[in-house]
Scaffold this motif. Structure first.
Motif, PDB file in Angstrom:
ATOM      1  N   GLY A 271      47.401   3.085  -0.797  1.00  0.00           N
ATOM      2  CA  GLY A 271      47.942   1.750  -1.004  1.00  0.00           C
ATOM      3  C   GLY A 271      47.695   1.177  -2.381  1.00  0.00           C
ATOM      4  N   GLU A 272      47.806   2.000  -3.423  1.00  0.00           N
ATOM      5  CA  GLU A 272      47.711   1.495  -4.790  1.00  0.00           C
ATOM      6  C   GLU A 272      48.869   0.519  -5.054  1.00  0.00           C
ATOM      7  OE1 GLU A 272      45.479   2.235  -7.328  1.00  0.00           O
ATOM      8  OE2 GLU A 272      44.239   3.369  -5.916  1.00  0.00           O
ATOM      9  N   VAL A 273      48.603  -0.516  -5.852  1.00  0.00           N
ATOM     10  CA  VAL A 273      49.605  -1.551  -6.103  1.00  0.00           C
ATOM     11  C   VAL A 273      50.874  -0.965  -6.707  1.00  0.00           C
ATOM     12  CG1 VAL A 273      50.128  -3.617  -7.456  1.00  0.00           C
ATOM     13  CG2 VAL A 273      47.927  -3.424  -6.299  1.00  0.00           C
ATOM     14  N   ASP A 274      50.748  -0.043  -7.652  1.00  0.00           N
ATOM     15  CA  ASP A 274      51.934   0.556  -8.271  1.00  0.00           C
ATOM     16  C   ASP A 274      52.802   1.267  -7.235  1.00  0.00           C
ATOM     17  OD1 ASP A 274      51.192  -0.374 -10.736  1.00  0.00           O
ATOM     18  OD2 ASP A 274      50.359   1.540 -11.446  1.00  0.00           O
ATOM     19  N   VAL A 275      52.163   1.904  -6.285  1.00  0.00           N
ATOM     20  CA  VAL A 275      52.898   2.608  -5.229  1.00  0.00           C
ATOM     21  C   VAL A 275      53.574   1.616  -4.288  1.00  0.00           C
ATOM     22  CG1 VAL A 275      52.596   4.062  -3.176  1.00  0.00           C
ATOM     23  CG2 VAL A 275      51.554   4.732  -5.347  1.00  0.00           C
ATOM     24  N   GLY A 283      62.160   2.779  -4.701  1.00  0.00           N
ATOM     25  CA  GLY A 283      62.059   3.858  -5.683  1.00  0.00           C
ATOM     26  C   GLY A 283      61.879   5.212  -5.033  1.00  0.00           C
ATOM     27  N   SER A 284      60.952   6.003  -5.550  1.00  0.00           N
ATOM     28  CA  SER A 284      60.790   7.367  -5.051  1.00  0.00           C
ATOM     29  C   SER A 284      59.710   7.525  -3.996  1.00  0.00           C
ATOM     30  CB  SER A 284      60.507   8.318  -6.221  1.00  0.00           C
ATOM     31  OG  SER A 284      61.709   8.714  -6.855  1.00  0.00           O
ATOM     32  N   VAL A 285      58.825   6.518  -3.844  1.00  0.00           N
ATOM     33  CA  VAL A 285      57.788   6.639  -2.822  1.00  0.00           C
ATOM     34  C   VAL A 285      58.320   6.087  -1.507  1.00  0.00           C
ATOM     35  CG1 VAL A 285      55.407   6.153  -2.160  1.00  0.00           C
ATOM     36  CG2 VAL A 285      55.997   6.379  -4.584  1.00  0.00           C
ATOM     37  N   LEU A 286      58.394   6.943  -0.517  1.00  0.00           N
ATOM     38  CA  LEU A 286      58.934   6.545   0.780  1.00  0.00           C
ATOM     39  C   LEU A 286      57.945   5.712   1.578  1.00  0.00           C
ATOM     40  CD1 LEU A 286      61.284   6.893   2.855  1.00  0.00           C
ATOM     41  CD2 LEU A 286      60.026   8.891   3.729  1.00  0.00           C
ATOM     42  N   CYS A 287      56.671   6.109   1.542  1.00  0.00           N
ATOM     43  CA  CYS A 287      55.655   5.413   2.336  1.00  0.00           C
ATOM     44  C   CYS A 287      54.265   5.759   1.816  1.00  0.00           C
ATOM     45  CB  CYS A 287      55.763   5.791   3.814  1.00  0.00           C
ATOM     46  SG  CYS A 287      55.494   7.554   4.145  1.00  0.00           S
ATOM     47  N   ASN A 328      57.835  -3.012   5.881  1.00  0.00           N
ATOM     48  CA  ASN A 328      56.676  -3.899   6.073  1.00  0.00           C
ATOM     49  C   ASN A 328      55.816  -4.061   4.828  1.00  0.00           C
ATOM     50  OD1 ASN A 328      55.546  -1.363   5.983  1.00  0.00           O
ATOM     51  ND2 ASN A 328      54.277  -1.596   7.812  1.00  0.00           N
ATOM     52  N   VAL A 329      56.295  -3.608   3.674  1.00  0.00           N
ATOM     53  CA  VAL A 329      55.470  -3.586   2.474  1.00  0.00           C
ATOM     54  C   VAL A 329      55.054  -4.988   2.017  1.00  0.00           C
ATOM     55  CG1 VAL A 329      57.425  -3.573   0.857  1.00  0.00           C
ATOM     56  CG2 VAL A 329      55.232  -2.584   0.156  1.00  0.00           C
ATOM     57  N   ASP A 330      55.887  -5.992   2.240  1.00  0.00           N
ATOM     58  CA  ASP A 330      55.570  -7.332   1.752  1.00  0.00           C
ATOM     59  C   ASP A 330      54.260  -7.865   2.328  1.00  0.00           C
ATOM     60  OD1 ASP A 330      57.743  -7.571   0.063  1.00  0.00           O
ATOM     61  OD2 ASP A 330      59.035  -8.462   1.587  1.00  0.00           O
TER      62      ASP A 330
END
Length: 345
Positions: A271-275, A283-287, A328-330
């Protein structure tokens, strides 16, 4: 039937992971009987662990503090212990397993009641842990894996996490195609990625066209360099099976360089902020997967107090986690940004 075969294969892989992460790395002794049994050297007697309540001296040994996840675990545990009136003695090995063994020896000499070992290579610390236990010190593994002799282990179930994120990635590409895998085997969490990657390749017949061996420290840069070469030779891959956020961050850089950003997906853990920002942007990171580090820090200090009071503590305590996707990222980003500011290097 295929699902049943995969379930059986995955169960076997998970059993192998437990054997690797939880058992001795020494070969089994020959069980042949003999009329004259060989006499072994008597071991030094152990000092019984004392009971104690009130203020404790808690040692914290971490392998490294190079990312927010590790700093959150390390500093959060120290804050939780000190808030309860305990004295904390801490050490950071900067990614060096030999240094971490020395750090633990120093914590023993410092008179710690309990030593908490974080983010470690569980194979290399077996001897020093057993010496600490013989000295009457309680030892807890925190996101490390099992080490013979410890009183309790708090661990993210990395086999389950890797299976979850890989299933999402495999479904995204229709369970077929050319893939690149990344990872290294320096600790149980990352070995789990290797085991699960192999299970998915075996079950679904993915064509692994390249593997990038990452390292620590320098994970993101090494992953970027390896993927730069791998994507030059294989621009038609369907996905990159990364095993953690630091590798996913290297993948983002490489995919941008090759004009494949957003077209090829990868996954992460921590769960790094950039990810998280990349997930939000599509972008390219799905989860990715995020551990409940605050909850685990509270539970670890609880365990320190219970062990010293002579109370029962379970040998295995799972660190809860959540899978974060664009849906659910927010709800995770606000907390992650606050933690990034609090635990900045």
């Amino acid at each position: 039937m295929k699902r049943k075969l995969f379930a059986g294969f995955l169960a076997a892989v998970m059993m192998l992971g437990c054997m690797v992460g939880c058992s001795s790395d020494e070969p089994a002794e020959n069980n042949n009987t003999s009329s004259t049994p060989e006499q072994s050297e008597p071991s030094a007697p152990s000092t019984p662990a004392a009971t104690k309540t009130g203020s404790l001296t808690i040692g914290i040994s971490t392998n490294a503090l190079s990312n927010i996840h590790n700093r959150h675990m390390f500093e959060g545990l120290r804050e939780e212990a000190e808030s309860r009136g305990h004295k904390v003695v801490s050490a950071n090995a900067n990614g060096d397993p030999a240094q971490q063994a020395n750090d633990i020896e120093n914590l023993v000499q410092a008179g710690c009641d309990v030593i908490v070992i974080q983010n470690a290579d569980n194979f290399s610390l077996k001897g020093v842990v057993q010496e600490a236990v013989k000295s009457g010190i309680r030892v807890i593994c925190h996101d490390t894996g099992w080490i013979d002799g410890v009183d309790s282990m708090f661990l993210l179930n990395s086999m389950a996490v890797q299976a979850d994120i890989c299933m999402l990635l495999a479904a995204e590409i229709g369970f077929t195609g050319k893939i690149i895998t990344t990872g290294h085997q320096d600790n149980f969490a990352l070995r789990s990625g290797y085991y699960i990657h192999q299970a998915f390749v075996e079950e679904y017949g993915f064509d692994v066209v390249a593997h990038v061996q990452s390292t620590f420290p320098g994970t993101t840069e090494v992953t970027y360099n390896g993927l730069d070469s791998a994507l030059t030779a294989n621009p038609d891959v369907a996905a990159i099976f990364t095993s953690q956020d630091l590798e996913a961050m290297g993948a983002i850089q490489a995919l941008k360089e090759h004009d494949l950003y957003g077209k090829i997906k990868c996954v992460g853990v921590d769960g790094e902020v950039d990810v998280l920002n990349d997930i939000k942007a599509g972008g390219s990171v799905l989860c990715t997967a995020i551990s409940d580090l605050d909850g685990s820090n509270v539970a670890v200090v609880d365990a320190c107090e219970k062990l010293m009071a002579g109370e029962y503590v379970s040998k295995y305590n799972e660190i809860p986690y959540s899978i974060v996707t664009q849906a659910n990222v927010d709800e995770f980003l606000v907390k992650a940004n606050a933690e990034a500011e609090k635990y900045a290097a």
